[in-house]
Design a protein around this motif. Structure first.
Motif, PDB file in Angstrom:
ATOM      1  N   THR A 172      -1.935   7.656  11.086  1.00  0.00           N
ATOM      2  CA  THR A 172      -0.777   7.511  10.188  1.00  0.00           C
ATOM      3  C   THR A 172      -0.450   8.817   9.467  1.00  0.00           C
ATOM      4  O   THR A 172       0.532   8.888   8.726  1.00  0.00           O
ATOM      5  CB  THR A 172      -1.043   6.432   9.124  1.00  0.00           C
ATOM      6  N   ASN A 186       1.137   1.541   1.809  1.00  0.00           N
ATOM      7  CA  ASN A 186       1.794   2.327   0.763  1.00  0.00           C
ATOM      8  C   ASN A 186       2.583   1.416  -0.166  1.00  0.00           C
ATOM      9  O   ASN A 186       3.349   0.571   0.284  1.00  0.00           O
ATOM     10  CB  ASN A 186       2.742   3.357   1.393  1.00  0.00           C
ATOM     11  N   THR A 205      -3.956   2.167   4.464  1.00  0.00           N
ATOM     12  CA  THR A 205      -2.658   2.710   4.887  1.00  0.00           C
ATOM     13  C   THR A 205      -1.477   1.935   4.309  1.00  0.00           C
ATOM     14  O   THR A 205      -0.339   2.172   4.690  1.00  0.00           O
ATOM     15  CB  THR A 205      -2.544   2.728   6.431  1.00  0.00           C
ATOM     16  N   THR A 254     -11.043  10.633   3.136  1.00  0.00           N
ATOM     17  CA  THR A 254     -11.849  11.266   2.085  1.00  0.00           C
ATOM     18  C   THR A 254     -13.238  10.628   2.082  1.00  0.00           C
ATOM     19  O   THR A 254     -13.445   9.567   2.695  1.00  0.00           O
ATOM     20  CB  THR A 254     -11.205  11.054   0.699  1.00  0.00           C
ATOM     21  N   ARG A 303      -1.518   3.582  -3.329  1.00  0.00           N
ATOM     22  CA  ARG A 303      -1.889   2.548  -2.360  1.00  0.00           C
ATOM     23  C   ARG A 303      -3.193   1.886  -2.810  1.00  0.00           C
ATOM     24  O   ARG A 303      -3.955   2.482  -3.568  1.00  0.00           O
ATOM     25  CB  ARG A 303      -2.047   3.145  -0.961  1.00  0.00           C
ATOM     26  N   GLN A 326      -2.468  10.143   7.262  1.00  0.00           N
ATOM     27  CA  GLN A 326      -3.191  10.149   5.989  1.00  0.00           C
ATOM     28  C   GLN A 326      -4.597  10.704   6.203  1.00  0.00           C
ATOM     29  O   GLN A 326      -5.299  10.273   7.117  1.00  0.00           O
ATOM     30  CB  GLN A 326      -3.275   8.728   5.428  1.00  0.00           C
ATOM     31  N   VAL A 353      -6.541   5.322  10.646  1.00  0.00           N
ATOM     32  CA  VAL A 353      -5.997   5.884   9.397  1.00  0.00           C
ATOM     33  C   VAL A 353      -5.424   7.273   9.665  1.00  0.00           C
ATOM     34  O   VAL A 353      -4.310   7.600   9.244  1.00  0.00           O
ATOM     35  CB  VAL A 353      -7.084   5.940   8.300  1.00  0.00           C
ATOM     36  N   LYS A 367      -7.054   0.714  -2.667  1.00  0.00           N
ATOM     37  CA  LYS A 367      -8.226   1.410  -2.128  1.00  0.00           C
ATOM     38  C   LYS A 367      -9.350   0.462  -1.734  1.00  0.00           C
ATOM     39  O   LYS A 367     -10.339   0.890  -1.143  1.00  0.00           O
ATOM     40  CB  LYS A 367      -8.743   2.421  -3.162  1.00  0.00           C
ATOM     41  N   ARG A 393       2.811  12.226  -4.387  1.00  0.00           N
ATOM     42  CA  ARG A 393       1.605  11.453  -4.096  1.00  0.00           C
ATOM     43  C   ARG A 393       1.990  10.012  -3.783  1.00  0.00           C
ATOM     44  O   ARG A 393       3.055   9.547  -4.179  1.00  0.00           O
ATOM     45  CB  ARG A 393       0.612  11.494  -5.269  1.00  0.00           C
ATOM     46  N   THR A 394       1.114   9.346  -3.063  1.00  0.00           N
ATOM     47  CA  THR A 394       1.367   7.966  -2.673  1.00  0.00           C
ATOM     48  C   THR A 394       0.358   7.055  -3.353  1.00  0.00           C
ATOM     49  O   THR A 394      -0.843   7.338  -3.348  1.00  0.00           O
ATOM     50  CB  THR A 394       1.263   7.803  -1.144  1.00  0.00           C
ATOM     51  N   SER A 446       5.667   5.967  -3.330  1.00  0.00           N
ATOM     52  CA  SER A 446       5.504   7.412  -3.203  1.00  0.00           C
ATOM     53  C   SER A 446       6.295   8.069  -4.321  1.00  0.00           C
ATOM     54  O   SER A 446       7.485   7.814  -4.484  1.00  0.00           O
ATOM     55  CB  SER A 446       5.987   7.899  -1.841  1.00  0.00           C
TER      56      SER A 446
END
Length: 338
Positions: free
Chosen positions: A77, A115, A113, A82, A125, A79, A74, A127, A122-123, A118
């Motif tokens: 990429t 997407n 990752t 979190t 995606r 990103q 991850v 979760k 912010r993107t 965008s």
């Protein structure tokens, strides 16, 4: 005195390439490391320089290795990871290990990752694994049902796919609709103009649009008919061609309304229908069209049912626990909704 046999232990070393700063992998103040340690309490995890060592039961150590591998994929990429993403990655890996994951071999990195859109810095995606499968199903099928509790991203992800389809010219318009069931679809007793009457029922759709498009462009797109937001009753008698159509809160459609809506499908269009069958607001005795349609269309070619659960809730963690608590209560009461 009988001695309890000790569990076999194993150790593994994970070398972190220099291109991945340890603070990105472990989190500010080791916040991500603490999440991992909490998830694997029986394992010992130590960090020295750019090497992480893990000692514990072989299965747990293997999972920890896979987790760090996925986290590095991850990070590659660009990103950031979190705490929430780490927790969800651990849950996905455990489900895969226990054979709970359905067919498919998606990894946490595949999910985190991907997407969709965008916009405004912010993107958007998926979760969770089920969210990724829901988004993939929208790409593959003409009609997709997203069924699950509040907070699972059913409507939000569908909206993101609609905006993506519009921007890539796969469709020429977006049509968003909900049944205004609380007003009996009549709306006559409410004060104000028609727009003011229907606005409270459609406001959540506007809110999502504002997250995904320049707010100043929305009135222009609506005036041109490129984006239409209307109550379900306004769909009657129409054929919707070259459009991405979303029916939200579909649990509050009657069986007749659901059939009416599905038969609006025109050429080069896509339909996504979202709802939560545990939150039906229809009058007593009225059968939910969303409940019934599962029995009618399950297995029909080019129609797909994506089912999300409390594990896919992406709001505050407490929302998932609340959903679980209500499901447990309902099952104990033998309450199956209206």
């Amino acid at each position: 005195m009988t001695q309890t046999p000790t569990q076999p232990q194993t150790s593994a070393q994970i070398k972190v390439p220099a291109k991945h700063p340890m603070v990105m992998l472990l989190g500010s103040g080791d916040s991500l490391l603490r999440v991992i340690e909490k998830a694997f309490p029986a394992a010992d995890i130590h960090v020295r320089g750019n090497e992480i060592s893990a000692t514990g039961a072989p299965a747990e150590v293997a999972l920890i290795q896979r987790l760090f591998d996925q986290m590095m994929l991850v990070l590659r990429t660009g990103q950031p990871m979190t705490e929430d993403a780490v927790e969800r990655s651990i849950a996905m890996l455990r489900a895969s290990e226990n054979g709970k994951a359905e067919d498919g071999h998606e990894t946490p990195a595949d999910v985190l990752t991907q997407n969709i859109l965008s916009s405004r810095g912010r993107t958007i995606r998926p979760k969770t694994l089920n969210q990724k499968r829901y988004v993939d199903a929208i790409d593959k099928h003409t009609i997709v049902f997203g069924i699950g509790p509040a907070g699972t991203g059913k409507t939000y992800l569908a909206m993101a796919k609609a905006v993506q389809a519009l921007q890539s010219k796969q469709v020429t318009r977006i049509i968003l609709t909900r049944p205004a069931v609380e007003a009996g679809e009549r709306l006559g007793f409410l004060p104000g103009t028609l727009y003011e009457k229907i606005d409270p029922y459609l406001r959540p759709l506007y809110d999502a649009l504002h997250d995904m498009l320049d707010p100043e462009s929305i009135p222009r797109l609506m005036a041109a008919g490129t984006i239409e937001v209307a109550p379900l009753a306004y769909m009657r008698g129409r054929t919707l061609n070259d459009a991405f159509i979303i029916l939200d809160e579909a649990q509050n459609t009657s069986a007749e309304q659901m059939k009416m809506f599905l038969t609006r499908l025109g050429f080069d269009s896509k339909i996504v229908i979202t709802g939560d069958i545990t939150q039906v607001d229809l009058p007593n005795g009225t059968k939910s069209g969303l409940r019934q349609v599962q029995d009618i269309l399950e297995g029909v070619e080019d129609v797909h049912f994506s089912r999300l659960s409390s594990q896919d809730v992406v709001r505050h963690k407490l929302v998932g626990r609340i959903v679980d608590a209500y499901e447990k209560y309902d099952s104990q009461q033998g309450h199956n909704g209206k």
